[in-house]
Write a protein that holds these residues in place. Structure first.
Motif, PDB file in Angstrom:
ATOM      1  N   ILE A  90     -10.958 -23.460  -1.473  1.00 36.55           N
ATOM      2  CA  ILE A  90     -10.855 -23.721   0.300  1.00 36.55           C
ATOM      3  C   ILE A  90     -10.176 -22.486   0.197  1.00 36.55           C
ATOM      4  O   ILE A  90      -8.972 -22.399   0.513  1.00 36.55           O
ATOM      5  N   PRO A  93     -10.740 -21.065   5.927  1.00 37.88           N
ATOM      6  CA  PRO A  93     -11.617 -21.585   6.803  1.00 37.88           C
ATOM      7  C   PRO A  93     -11.270 -21.325   7.861  1.00 37.88           C
ATOM      8  O   PRO A  93     -10.935 -20.560   8.363  1.00 37.88           O
ATOM      9  N   THR A  96     -10.393 -25.834  11.137  1.00 43.25           N
ATOM     10  CA  THR A  96     -10.366 -26.730  11.066  1.00 43.25           C
ATOM     11  C   THR A  96     -10.253 -28.040  11.589  1.00 43.25           C
ATOM     12  O   THR A  96      -9.828 -28.274  12.504  1.00 43.25           O
ATOM     13  N   THR A 149     -17.121 -21.856   7.258  1.00 40.02           N
ATOM     14  CA  THR A 149     -16.437 -22.610   6.207  1.00 40.02           C
ATOM     15  C   THR A 149     -15.499 -23.845   7.023  1.00 40.02           C
ATOM     16  O   THR A 149     -14.333 -22.266   7.911  1.00 40.02           O
ATOM     17  N   ARG A 151     -12.960 -26.929   7.193  1.00 44.50           N
ATOM     18  CA  ARG A 151     -11.809 -27.877   7.368  1.00 44.50           C
ATOM     19  C   ARG A 151     -11.839 -29.209   7.395  1.00 44.50           C
ATOM     20  O   ARG A 151     -11.745 -29.288   8.756  1.00 44.50           O
ATOM     21  N   GLN A 181      -8.711 -33.542   2.274  1.00 38.23           N
ATOM     22  CA  GLN A 181      -9.423 -32.579   3.125  1.00 38.23           C
ATOM     23  C   GLN A 181     -10.520 -32.485   1.804  1.00 38.23           C
ATOM     24  O   GLN A 181     -10.728 -33.006   0.466  1.00 38.23           O
ATOM     25  N   THR A 183     -14.391 -29.448   2.780  1.00 38.51           N
ATOM     26  CA  THR A 183     -15.164 -28.406   3.076  1.00 38.51           C
ATOM     27  C   THR A 183     -16.432 -28.257   3.421  1.00 38.51           C
ATOM     28  O   THR A 183     -16.989 -29.216   2.775  1.00 38.51           O
TER      29      THR A 183
END
Length: 227
Positions: A90, A93, A96, A149, A151, A181, A183
């Motif tokens: 990750i 990101p 989130t 990206t 998360r 978590q 992605t």
């Protein structure tokens, strides 16, 4: 999404899913070659008179059938480890999103925004509009920007759930008291459907997931109008 009588995977929408499909084809070809070789040897042994039985005691043959499986395992393990590291990596990101599994619905919280939270329930069959998918549509879709990206922080409020979207290559367990978590990044816009893939109770099959991936400007417009 999947269509009736589909035998293969859904079309890949993320780089991770593309890698998973390539690895699947790679491993499947190795399995196919091994199976073909074994079937050929079985057929030969059943139809041929064994006139050179001392060959089976040769040191060279034992060396080959010891080293060859090790090489095959390495050919499978190295790409697999590479994808595992890619899935866990990750880097910075853009956004989130925290999702919590409940009996039996999902709740979402955009951690980078204030008061941007909502619950996502399945739309009952009798309330579906023409063209909507039974057992897959929700009242509140998760809107996310594409080509960035994202998360996802995943947990549960009560029992074990699993947040899974096949076309994006996502499947992460939602465990009470633990924060997992993953992605995601979509290469194209669209609606992507998933479901809880953990048997979490009587209404396990009635908590779908719908991600709506849109260009960044539309996401910013949606987030500003929702707040």
């Amino acid at each position: 999404m999947a269509y009736p009588f589909q035998l293969g995977f859904q079309d890949a929408t993320s780089p991770i899913m593309e890698e998973l499909l390539q690895f699947h084809d790679h491993a499947l070809m190795i399995v196919f070659l091994i199976s073909s070789l074994v079937l050929y040897l079985i057929s030969v042994m059943l139809t041929t008179n064994l006139t050179h039985t001392n060959t089976m005691d040769a040191q060279e043959v034992e060396t080959i059938w010891t080293i060859l499986p090790a090489i095959i395992l390495i050919m499978i393990a190295l790409p697999s480890l590479r994808i595992l590291y890619m899935m866990d990596e990750i880097n910075n990101p853009y956004l989130t999103v925290k999702t919590l599994g409940h009996q039996w619905y999902w709740s979402y919280e955009y951690s980078d925004y204030e008061n941007l939270t909502f619950d996502s329930y399945m739309i009952p069959t009798q309330e579906l509009k023409p063209g909507e998918l039974r057992l897959l549509e929700v009242d509140n879709r998760v809107v996310l920007p594409m080509e960035l990206t994202i998360r996802m922080l995943i947990s549960s409020e009560d029992v074990l759930h699993s947040w899974a979207v096949p076309s994006l290559g996502l499947k992460t367990d939602a465990i009470p008291g633990r924060l997992n978590q993953t992605t995601l990044m979509s290469t194209r816009p669209g609606l992507y459907y998933g479901q809880c893939s953990e048997i979490c109770g009587s209404n396990h099959s009635f908590m779908p997931i719908v991600l709506e991936l849109v260009p960044l400007k539309y996401f910013e417009k949606w987030s500003s109008s929702t707040l």
